[in-house]
Scaffold this motif. Sequence first.
Motif, PDB file in Angstrom:
ATOM      1  N   GLY A  46       9.918 -11.387   3.689  1.00 54.45           N
ATOM      2  CA  GLY A  46       9.193 -10.189   4.084  1.00 54.45           C
ATOM      3  C   GLY A  46      10.090  -9.086   4.613  1.00 54.45           C
ATOM      4  N   PHE A  47       9.431  -7.988   5.003  1.00 52.79           N
ATOM      5  CA  PHE A  47      10.118  -6.790   5.436  1.00 52.79           C
ATOM      6  C   PHE A  47       9.509  -6.331   6.762  1.00 52.79           C
ATOM      7  CE2 PHE A  47      10.131  -7.219   0.858  1.00 52.79           C
ATOM      8  CZ  PHE A  47      11.498  -7.301   0.639  1.00 52.79           C
ATOM      9  N   PRO A  48      10.209  -6.550   7.877  1.00 50.74           N
ATOM     10  CA  PRO A  48       9.637  -6.438   9.219  1.00 50.74           C
ATOM     11  C   PRO A  48       9.059  -5.093   9.655  1.00 50.74           C
ATOM     12  CG  PRO A  48      11.728  -7.590   9.276  1.00 50.74           C
ATOM     13  CD  PRO A  48      11.558  -7.072   7.897  1.00 50.74           C
ATOM     14  N   LEU A  49       9.458  -3.986   9.069  1.00 50.95           N
ATOM     15  CA  LEU A  49       8.914  -2.706   9.532  1.00 50.95           C
ATOM     16  C   LEU A  49       7.731  -2.209   8.706  1.00 50.95           C
ATOM     17  CD1 LEU A  49      12.016  -0.671  10.739  1.00 50.95           C
ATOM     18  CD2 LEU A  49      10.371  -2.002  12.053  1.00 50.95           C
ATOM     19  N   LYS A  66       3.915  -2.041   7.880  1.00 51.31           N
ATOM     20  CA  LYS A  66       2.768  -2.167   8.782  1.00 51.31           C
ATOM     21  C   LYS A  66       1.892  -3.366   8.449  1.00 51.31           C
ATOM     22  CE  LYS A  66       3.254   2.270  10.439  1.00 51.31           C
ATOM     23  NZ  LYS A  66       2.794   3.451  10.954  1.00 51.31           N
ATOM     24  N   ASP A  67       2.028  -3.917   7.238  1.00 52.20           N
ATOM     25  CA  ASP A  67       1.245  -5.092   6.864  1.00 52.20           C
ATOM     26  C   ASP A  67       2.051  -6.391   7.005  1.00 52.20           C
ATOM     27  OD1 ASP A  67       2.996  -4.681   4.770  1.00 52.20           O
ATOM     28  OD2 ASP A  67       1.466  -4.663   3.209  1.00 52.20           O
ATOM     29  N   TYR A  68       3.204  -6.325   7.665  1.00 52.31           N
ATOM     30  CA  TYR A  68       4.061  -7.494   7.832  1.00 52.31           C
ATOM     31  C   TYR A  68       3.445  -8.480   8.824  1.00 52.31           C
ATOM     32  CZ  TYR A  68       8.186 -10.254   9.135  1.00 52.31           C
ATOM     33  OH  TYR A  68       9.065 -11.268   9.385  1.00 52.31           O
ATOM     34  N   VAL A  69       3.471  -9.749   8.465  1.00 55.00           N
ATOM     35  CA  VAL A  69       3.000 -10.801   9.352  1.00 55.00           C
ATOM     36  C   VAL A  69       4.223 -11.597   9.787  1.00 55.00           C
ATOM     37  CG1 VAL A  69       1.549 -12.842   9.569  1.00 55.00           C
ATOM     38  CG2 VAL A  69       0.773 -10.903   8.186  1.00 55.00           C
ATOM     39  N   GLN A  70       4.462 -11.615  11.083  1.00 54.32           N
ATOM     40  CA  GLN A  70       5.638 -12.305  11.606  1.00 54.32           C
ATOM     41  C   GLN A  70       5.466 -13.806  11.470  1.00 54.32           C
ATOM     42  OE1 GLN A  70       6.875 -10.947  15.427  1.00 54.32           O
ATOM     43  NE2 GLN A  70       8.120 -12.760  15.823  1.00 54.32           N
ATOM     44  N   PRO A  71       6.507 -14.495  10.964  1.00 49.65           N
ATOM     45  CA  PRO A  71       6.393 -15.952  10.852  1.00 49.65           C
ATOM     46  C   PRO A  71       6.375 -16.614  12.226  1.00 49.65           C
ATOM     47  CG  PRO A  71       8.601 -15.237  10.261  1.00 49.65           C
ATOM     48  CD  PRO A  71       7.784 -13.990  10.491  1.00 49.65           C
ATOM     49  N   ASP A  72       5.681 -17.745  12.315  1.00 50.93           N
ATOM     50  CA  ASP A  72       5.630 -18.478  13.582  1.00 50.93           C
ATOM     51  C   ASP A  72       6.949 -19.153  13.898  1.00 50.93           C
ATOM     52  OD1 ASP A  72       3.011 -17.808  13.992  1.00 50.93           O
ATOM     53  OD2 ASP A  72       2.224 -19.595  13.006  1.00 50.93           O
ATOM     54  N   PHE A  73       7.724 -19.457  12.853  1.00 57.40           N
ATOM     55  CA  PHE A  73       8.935 -20.227  13.054  1.00 57.40           C
ATOM     56  C   PHE A  73       9.968 -19.821  12.019  1.00 57.40           C
ATOM     57  CE2 PHE A  73      11.393 -23.765  14.418  1.00 57.40           C
ATOM     58  CZ  PHE A  73      11.990 -24.306  13.281  1.00 57.40           C
ATOM     59  N   TYR A  74      11.209 -19.703  12.440  1.00 56.20           N
ATOM     60  CA  TYR A  74      12.305 -19.436  11.513  1.00 56.20           C
ATOM     61  C   TYR A  74      13.464 -20.342  11.877  1.00 56.20           C
ATOM     62  CZ  TYR A  74      16.114 -17.319   8.966  1.00 56.20           C
ATOM     63  OH  TYR A  74      17.190 -17.137   8.145  1.00 56.20           O
ATOM     64  N   GLU A  75      13.927 -21.099  10.928  1.00 54.66           N
ATOM     65  CA  GLU A  75      15.046 -22.009  11.158  1.00 54.66           C
ATOM     66  C   GLU A  75      16.301 -21.415  10.545  1.00 54.66           C
ATOM     67  OE1 GLU A  75      16.492 -26.465   9.879  1.00 54.66           O
ATOM     68  OE2 GLU A  75      14.373 -25.997   9.931  1.00 54.66           O
ATOM     69  N   MET A  76      17.322 -21.187  11.371  1.00 57.20           N
ATOM     70  CA  MET A  76      18.584 -20.646  10.862  1.00 57.20           C
ATOM     71  C   MET A  76      19.271 -21.715  10.019  1.00 57.20           C
ATOM     72  SD  MET A  76      19.641 -17.501  12.548  1.00 57.20           S
ATOM     73  CE  MET A  76      21.352 -17.665  12.374  1.00 57.20           C
ATOM     74  N   TYR A  97       9.876   4.802   5.761  1.00 60.52           N
ATOM     75  CA  TYR A  97       8.745   4.535   6.638  1.00 60.52           C
ATOM     76  C   TYR A  97       7.553   4.119   5.807  1.00 60.52           C
ATOM     77  CZ  TYR A  97       7.097   9.354   5.724  1.00 60.52           C
ATOM     78  OH  TYR A  97       6.668  10.515   5.134  1.00 60.52           O
ATOM     79  N   ASP A  98       6.595   3.532   6.490  1.00 62.33           N
ATOM     80  CA  ASP A  98       5.365   3.042   5.886  1.00 62.33           C
ATOM     81  C   ASP A  98       4.244   3.941   6.371  1.00 62.33           C
ATOM     82  OD1 ASP A  98       3.069   1.609   5.169  1.00 62.33           O
ATOM     83  OD2 ASP A  98       3.899  -0.323   5.765  1.00 62.33           O
ATOM     84  N   GLU A  99       3.459   4.509   5.435  1.00 62.50           N
ATOM     85  CA  GLU A  99       2.363   5.397   5.819  1.00 62.50           C
ATOM     86  C   GLU A  99       1.195   4.656   6.453  1.00 62.50           C
ATOM     87  OE1 GLU A  99       1.449   7.520   2.177  1.00 62.50           O
ATOM     88  OE2 GLU A  99       2.637   9.224   2.875  1.00 62.50           O
ATOM     89  N   GLY A 100       1.179   3.335   6.349  1.00 58.18           N
ATOM     90  CA  GLY A 100       0.098   2.572   6.963  1.00 58.18           C
ATOM     91  C   GLY A 100      -0.705   1.797   5.939  1.00 58.18           C
ATOM     92  N   PRO A 101      -1.712   1.071   6.400  1.00 56.52           N
ATOM     93  CA  PRO A 101      -2.509   0.231   5.502  1.00 56.52           C
ATOM     94  C   PRO A 101      -3.055   1.023   4.316  1.00 56.52           C
ATOM     95  CG  PRO A 101      -3.102  -0.190   7.782  1.00 56.52           C
ATOM     96  CD  PRO A 101      -2.180   0.999   7.777  1.00 56.52           C
TER      97      PRO A 101
END
Length: 178
Positions: free
Chosen positions: A159-162, A164-174, A68-72
């Motif tokens: 990146g690592f999705p869980l 707390k500082d993760y920024v979701q990409p706008d686009f992902y191409e498989m 787990y991530d303790e946060g920012p």
Amino acid sequence: MPEDTAVVPAPQPGPVSQWLTGQGFEHEQLEPDHLGVEVLGIEAPFLPVIAAALKASGFDYLQVQGGYDEGPGGRLVSFYHLLKLGALAEQSATSTHHPPEEVRLKVFLSRDGDLTIPSLYPLYRGADWPERETFDMFGIGFEGHPQPKRLLMPEDWKGFPLRKDYVQPDFYEMQDAY
């Protein structure tokens, strides 16, 4: 002393902590969880040695490994929940019921530092997929793991999705997924 400053007493060592101290293993006594389970802070390099000592003393089952991530600005944490199942077999023979002995080990990592800790796969085969998932979601690497690659996300995911500082990409191409 000002009235608004409360002194918080240090957690009292539980039976596992006392045993480890008697064996010469350094660790940090943390506050027990809400169910009273003993929680110990372990330095990453000492994790396999302490886990091996606990396994030899009867903590033969890794119930769960996770992260787990303790946060920012906080740390990333890898935790291990161990049980003594041998005691349960003895209880079933005598028909008395007591909850199993359990302990939780936590390894705290600075998000700006080395995020690699030794794998417990050689001791507990059940650590295989949970360690891979913890790597995949939080970026904590497990040195000595037999297959250290992503489990849930595509291999080329950034990146690592869980975290707390993760920024979701706008686009992902498989890429050729087959």
